[in-house]
Design an enzyme around this catalytic site. Sequence first.
Site, PDB file in Angstrom:
ATOM      1  N   LYS A  39      96.440 102.335  87.128  1.00  0.00           N
ATOM      2  CA  LYS A  39      97.716 102.331  87.760  1.00  0.00           C
ATOM      3  C   LYS A  39      98.750 101.530  87.237  1.00  0.00           C
ATOM      4  O   LYS A  39      98.464 100.554  86.378  1.00  0.00           O
ATOM      5  CB  LYS A  39      97.638 101.729  89.217  1.00  0.00           C
ATOM      6  CG  LYS A  39      96.964 102.901  90.276  1.00  0.00           C
ATOM      7  CD  LYS A  39      97.244 102.573  91.742  1.00  0.00           C
ATOM      8  CE  LYS A  39      96.485 103.636  92.462  1.00  0.00           C
ATOM      9  NZ  LYS A  39      96.444 103.308  93.941  1.00  0.00           N
TER      10      LYS A  39
ATOM     11  N   ARG B  72      87.961 102.231  94.564  1.00  0.00           N
ATOM     12  CA  ARG B  72      88.162 103.514  94.297  1.00  0.00           C
ATOM     13  C   ARG B  72      88.588 103.531  92.943  1.00  0.00           C
ATOM     14  O   ARG B  72      89.457 102.819  92.486  1.00  0.00           O
ATOM     15  CB  ARG B  72      89.364 104.178  95.274  1.00  0.00           C
ATOM     16  CG  ARG B  72      89.748 105.622  95.055  1.00  0.00           C
ATOM     17  CD  ARG B  72      90.901 105.827  95.823  1.00  0.00           C
ATOM     18  NE  ARG B  72      91.372 107.235  95.416  1.00  0.00           N
ATOM     19  CZ  ARG B  72      92.040 107.805  94.647  1.00  0.00           C
ATOM     20  NH1 ARG B  72      92.632 107.000  93.667  1.00  0.00           N
ATOM     21  NH2 ARG B  72      92.542 109.016  94.502  1.00  0.00           N
TER      22      ARG B  72
HETATM   23  C1  7PJ Z   1      95.053 105.868  96.280  1.00  0.00           C
HETATM   24  C2  7PJ Z   1      94.509 107.160  96.822  1.00  0.00           C
HETATM   25  C3  7PJ Z   1      94.767 104.495  96.612  1.00  0.00           C
HETATM   26  C4  7PJ Z   1      93.532 105.506  98.546  1.00  0.00           C
HETATM   27  C5  7PJ Z   1      95.566 107.510  94.926  1.00  0.00           C
HETATM   28  C6  7PJ Z   1      95.936 107.023  91.642  1.00  0.00           C
HETATM   29  C7  7PJ Z   1      97.046 107.738  92.715  1.00  0.00           C
HETATM   30  N1  7PJ Z   1      93.786 106.778  97.846  1.00  0.00           N
HETATM   31  N2  7PJ Z   1      94.963 108.059  96.262  1.00  0.00           N
HETATM   32  N3  7PJ Z   1      93.906 104.718  97.872  1.00  0.00           N
HETATM   33  N4  7PJ Z   1      95.482 106.330  95.047  1.00  0.00           N
HETATM   34  N5  7PJ Z   1      92.955 105.437  99.722  1.00  0.00           N
HETATM   35  O1  7PJ Z   1      94.499 107.428  91.709  1.00  0.00           O
HETATM   36  O2  7PJ Z   1      96.592 106.661  90.601  1.00  0.00           O
HETATM   37  O3  7PJ Z   1      94.942 103.460  96.089  1.00  0.00           O
HETATM   38  S1  7PJ Z   1      96.100 108.790  93.801  1.00  0.00           S
END
Ligand code: 7PJ
Length: 280
Positions: free
Chosen positions: A221, A255
Site C-alpha cells: 500500500k 491480508r
Molecule cells: C483491503 C481490502 C484491506 C480488507 C483491499 C489493496 C487494496 N479488504 N481490500 N482490508 N484492501 N478487508 O489491497 O491494496 O485493507 S484492496
Amino acid sequence: MQLHLPGRVLDLSDPIVMGVLNVTPDSFSDGGRYTAVDAAVERALRMVEEGALLLDVGGESTRPGAPAVSLADELDRVLPVIEALSRRTTVPISIDTRKPEVMEAAVAAGASLINDVAALRAPGALAAAARSGAAVCLMHMQGEPGSMQLDPRYGDVVAEVRQFLAERVAACNAAGIASDRLVLDPGIGFGKRLEHNLALLARLHDLRVGACPLLVGVSRKSMLGAMLGRGVTDRLAGGVAVATAAVLAGAGIIRTHDVAPTVDAVRVAMALRHAGYASV
Ligand code: 7PJ
C-alpha cells in the site's frame, strides 16, 4: 479468538495469513478466459502451499481512482474462480465485494467469508450477508474509493474508526449476524493519511469491539511508499515489518499479496508473543 464460518470454526488463537487474489482483467493479462481462471486458481493454490489459511477473491479494484465494475462483469470474474477453488482446496474462500448480488452468488459458489470494504452499507447488503450465513469482514473507509484520498480528515482517528466499527457490529447483530461471525478492519489506506494509518496500527488494540478478531491489510500500500519512498514493486520488506507489528499488537488475520514471507513474519511475531513480548 475464533471466527464462525458456515459449517466450521476458524481458530485464530495463532494469527493467520489471508492471501489476496485479484481477478481483474489487468491482474492476469492476455490469454483466453480459460487461461485467466486457470492462472488465478494456480496462483491461489500456490498461496495455500505457502501457508495461506484464507483466500480473498476480488473482481473489483477499490484502489483510489479505479473504474467501477458492472455486476455482470464482477460475477463473471469471480464465480468461476470460486467454484474451481472450492473444488480444489479446503482453505476457506473470502469474496471481496460491496455488491449484495455478488455476496450471495459467491457464497452459493463456495465462499464462506464476505469481505466488504463498505462494511455492508450498500442497500441490501446487510440482508444479503445475513441470509447467506457467511462470516463478514467489516472494514472502515472514509468516503468513496474514487475520492477518499483527496482530503481525509479526523478529529481522533482511533476513536472515530472504533465508533464506526461498533456501529456496524450493532447493525449486523440487529440484522441477525452474530458477533462470532464478524471480523473488524481499520481499513489501512481507505480515506487515511500516513499519520492516520500509523495511529491506527499503533493503537490497534483500542479498536477492539467485543471479541471480534481484527484484520490488517497493508501489503504494497501507498503508506509504505510514503514512509519509504519506494514504488509498489519494492514494498515487501516494509509490508512484512508492518505485519509483524500488527501481530504483536493483536491482529488475528493479516491480508497480503506476499504469503510466504508474511507467514514467516507471523511465526516470528508469535514466538515473541509467547516469550512475553511487551511493548515499551
Ligand atoms: C483491503 C481490502 C484491506 C480488507 C483491499 C489493496 C487494496 N479488504 N481490500 N482490508 N484492501 N478487508 O489491497 O491494496 O485493507 S484492496
